[in-house]
Scaffold this motif. Structure first.
Motif, mmCIF file in Angstrom:
data_model
loop_
_atom_site.group_PDB
_atom_site.id
_atom_site.type_symbol
_atom_site.label_atom_id
_atom_site.label_comp_id
_atom_site.label_asym_id
_atom_site.label_seq_id
_atom_site.Cartn_x
_atom_site.Cartn_y
_atom_site.Cartn_z
ATOM 1 N N TYR A 29 -24.786 8.820 -1.624
ATOM 2 C CA TYR A 29 -25.491 7.862 -2.476
ATOM 3 C C TYR A 29 -25.907 8.540 -3.780
ATOM 4 O O TYR A 29 -25.928 9.755 -3.890
ATOM 5 N N GLN A 30 -26.213 7.723 -4.773
ATOM 6 C CA GLN A 30 -26.716 8.204 -6.044
ATOM 7 C C GLN A 30 -28.056 7.523 -6.332
ATOM 8 O O GLN A 30 -28.287 6.419 -5.864
ATOM 9 N N GLU A 31 -28.882 8.203 -7.078
ATOM 10 C CA GLU A 31 -30.141 7.614 -7.511
ATOM 11 C C GLU A 31 -30.074 7.389 -9.022
ATOM 12 O O GLU A 31 -29.615 8.264 -9.757
ATOM 13 N N GLU A 32 -30.489 6.245 -9.473
ATOM 14 C CA GLU A 32 -30.533 5.900 -10.894
ATOM 15 C C GLU A 32 -31.912 5.371 -11.223
ATOM 16 O O GLU A 32 -32.456 4.545 -10.482
ATOM 17 N N LEU A 33 -32.488 5.841 -12.319
ATOM 18 C CA LEU A 33 -33.759 5.303 -12.779
ATOM 19 C C LEU A 33 -33.504 4.007 -13.536
ATOM 20 O O LEU A 33 -32.583 3.932 -14.358
ATOM 21 N N ILE A 34 -34.307 3.012 -13.260
ATOM 22 C CA ILE A 34 -34.193 1.727 -13.942
ATOM 23 C C ILE A 34 -35.542 1.426 -14.583
ATOM 24 O O ILE A 34 -36.565 1.401 -13.913
#
Length: 70
Positions: free
Chosen positions: A63-68
């Motif tokens: 999985y990847q984490e992205e800041l929104i």
């Protein structure tokens, strides 16, 4: 990362009650306004950490984490 949330609070009889507008389930009841705000802060931190841990656990591998930012 610091975030801002909205506490909805009101006095009902001998109690201060409140909840966090943006996060369902984060609510509290205390005898003073100050105690309520501190309680909401603690419960909010715990709920966010629990939700974060739960999301990561459910993601599995790769999985990847992205800041929104909204």
């Amino acid at each position: 990362m610091n975030s801002t949330y909205t506490a909805i609070i009101k006095k009902e009889d001998d109690w201060w009650i409140g909840w966090i507008e943006e996060v369902p389930g984060v609510n509290g009841q205390e005898h003073t306004r100050k105690e309520l705000l501190e309680s909401l802060k603690i419960v909010l931190k715990e709920a966010l950490e629990f939700n974060r841990e739960d999301a990561i656990a459910n993601a599995g591998d790769n999985y990847q984490e992205e800041l929104i930012v909204v």
